[in-house]
Design an enzyme around this catalytic site. Sequence first.
Site, PDB file in Angstrom:
ATOM      1  N   HIS A 124       0.823  -1.230   0.000  1.00  0.00           N
ATOM      2  CA  HIS A 124       0.000   0.000   0.000  1.00  0.00           C
ATOM      3  C   HIS A 124       0.850   1.271   0.000  1.00  0.00           C
ATOM      4  O   HIS A 124       0.723   2.137   0.861  1.00  0.00           O
ATOM      5  CB  HIS A 124      -1.091   0.007   1.085  1.00  0.00           C
ATOM      6  CG  HIS A 124      -0.662  -0.111   2.523  1.00  0.00           C
ATOM      7  ND1 HIS A 124       0.289   0.681   3.131  1.00  0.00           N
ATOM      8  CD2 HIS A 124      -1.117  -0.928   3.499  1.00  0.00           C
ATOM      9  CE1 HIS A 124       0.397   0.352   4.393  1.00  0.00           C
ATOM     10  NE2 HIS A 124      -0.430  -0.610   4.652  1.00  0.00           N
ATOM     11  N   HIS A 183      -5.484  -6.999  15.389  1.00  0.00           N
ATOM     12  CA  HIS A 183      -5.556  -5.894  14.422  1.00  0.00           C
ATOM     13  C   HIS A 183      -6.294  -6.450  13.212  1.00  0.00           C
ATOM     14  O   HIS A 183      -5.996  -7.561  12.776  1.00  0.00           O
ATOM     15  CB  HIS A 183      -4.113  -5.503  14.084  1.00  0.00           C
ATOM     16  CG  HIS A 183      -3.933  -4.432  13.049  1.00  0.00           C
ATOM     17  ND1 HIS A 183      -4.746  -3.356  12.890  1.00  0.00           N
ATOM     18  CD2 HIS A 183      -2.947  -4.275  12.125  1.00  0.00           C
ATOM     19  CE1 HIS A 183      -4.279  -2.581  11.909  1.00  0.00           C
ATOM     20  NE2 HIS A 183      -3.193  -3.113  11.430  1.00  0.00           N
ATOM     21  N   ASP A 197      -3.577  -7.685   6.039  1.00  0.00           N
ATOM     22  CA  ASP A 197      -2.358  -8.487   5.980  1.00  0.00           C
ATOM     23  C   ASP A 197      -2.332  -9.477   7.150  1.00  0.00           C
ATOM     24  O   ASP A 197      -1.566 -10.445   7.128  1.00  0.00           O
ATOM     25  CB  ASP A 197      -1.091  -7.616   5.946  1.00  0.00           C
ATOM     26  CG  ASP A 197      -1.076  -6.508   6.977  1.00  0.00           C
ATOM     27  OD1 ASP A 197       0.025  -6.075   7.362  1.00  0.00           O
ATOM     28  OD2 ASP A 197      -2.158  -6.046   7.397  1.00  0.00           O
ATOM     29  N   HIS A 250      -1.262   0.933  14.801  1.00  0.00           N
ATOM     30  CA  HIS A 250      -1.459   2.175  14.143  1.00  0.00           C
ATOM     31  C   HIS A 250      -2.912   2.405  13.737  1.00  0.00           C
ATOM     32  O   HIS A 250      -3.193   3.323  12.991  1.00  0.00           O
ATOM     33  CB  HIS A 250      -0.532   2.266  12.906  1.00  0.00           C
ATOM     34  CG  HIS A 250      -0.742   1.191  11.916  1.00  0.00           C
ATOM     35  ND1 HIS A 250      -1.133   1.434  10.607  1.00  0.00           N
ATOM     36  CD2 HIS A 250      -0.630  -0.152  11.973  1.00  0.00           C
ATOM     37  CE1 HIS A 250      -1.236   0.294   9.920  1.00  0.00           C
ATOM     38  NE2 HIS A 250      -0.934  -0.678  10.731  1.00  0.00           N
ATOM     39  N   ASP A 266       1.749  -4.853  15.100  1.00  0.00           N
ATOM     40  CA  ASP A 266       2.628  -4.139  14.166  1.00  0.00           C
ATOM     41  C   ASP A 266       3.743  -3.380  14.887  1.00  0.00           C
ATOM     42  O   ASP A 266       4.727  -2.972  14.262  1.00  0.00           O
ATOM     43  CB  ASP A 266       1.816  -3.161  13.305  1.00  0.00           C
ATOM     44  CG  ASP A 266       1.084  -3.867  12.153  1.00  0.00           C
ATOM     45  OD1 ASP A 266       0.142  -3.263  11.596  1.00  0.00           O
ATOM     46  OD2 ASP A 266       1.461  -4.999  11.806  1.00  0.00           O
TER      47      ASP A 266
END
Lengths: 54, 405
Positions: free
Chosen positions: B28, B82, B86, B149, B168
């Site tokens: 991305h 999360h 991915d 994030h 992450d």
Amino acid sequence: MQKYRCTVCGYVYDPQAGDPDNGVDPGTAFADVPDDWVCPECGAGKDDFEPVDA
Amino acid sequence: MDQAFQAVPITDRVHWVGAIDWAIRDFHGYATTRGTTYNAYLVVADRVTLVDTVKAPFRREMMARIASVVDPSQIDTVISNHSEMDHSGCLPETIAAVRPARVLASANGVKALAAHFGDLGCPVEAVADGQSVSLGGLDAMFVETRMLHWPDSMFCYLAGENVLFSQDGFGMHLASCERFADEIPGPVLRQEAAKYFANILLPFAPFVLKTLTRYRDLGLTVDIIAPDHGPVYRMDLDWILSLYAAWAAQEPTRKAVVVYDTMWESDAVMARAVAEGLSAGGAGPVRVLPMRAAHRSDVATEILDAGALVAGSPTLNRTLFPTMADVFSYLEGLRPQNLVGAAFGSYGWSGEGVDRVADALKAIGVDIVAGPVKVRYRPTAEDLGNCRAMGREVAEALVGRVGSG
């Protein structure tokens, strides 16, 4: 009443709606929201909010 | 005969069961020059728990690694730290295949998973910040890390194994067969850790600082930090923790970055003259990044530890050259702090480009301390002297703030 937007995640505090899930009644002006209130979306503090015309 | 894809033991009860993506080069908008990994972990206690999944095309690899340890249908709980795809891309198929009793996610994670996938066909339960859940003879404690994030992000700590699943956080895009950070050359780790922080976490630097404080205050015994991308840390955890503290603090240094693009080489030679002035004025290191040769994600990495950003653009059809619009938009989102800078550019007749550069720098939060320098068509010797002088002025302002070191 003036709306305020979280500069971290974009959530908009609308005084007409308040944030009842977190103890802020509808009709509460942003200035009257408690100082320890945080953005319900991302947890940012009141300092991270700015007035917005939405 | 051994199956091709095996789990990698992390501790007695924790196994890495993720996937290695050697081929990805654009994640991305982030140039993943060293590929990446999607890390998923299997916790085998009295019950079996899967921590995150992998990007959809790698589902078979993950399932094979899981199967090398347990029958996948034994998975009782899936933890989603999360919801980004991915890590959740094959969550629906995994749930359909193994039929877990529940998925655990943060309150924001429950909403985000529903928004991504609709009804997952199994209960998705919210865990509260600080809540502990038994995995059968082993407790998992959840720590919300909102905006590290995403709003849904959280860490998961296994006290019985001293493992922190940091999602992450502390991660990097680095494909390797070696699973542990101590097996990877130091300069590679440093570079990719910095790139990841600059491109993914920089806008949330204040949240990084709060999380590091919280982490210290919680006083957890952590022997292993297991992120969702890149290698696992099992030695010298302070290395990555102190780098994060430094990057999040964003103290300016004497490093200066010049970013530009050019149509007929005028802005190129101006950029070089600016760089000469930056060096002469005491900035260093000085990096010049032509946008036709540099990727926006590498510009972000260079800016992470910089104190000055000088930018130049030609004027094309009354506005910025498009590659400059691209990188400015990207940097505005990343919100680097504590930068001084200046604008320059060449033009033919209307010249709006340089004003747009200045506007863009201000939108990024750069404090403009010199210039601008505007040049018609081709810079004269005097024009280049002005470029050098502007660079020098920026460097002197920077040194004034930072000290001459």
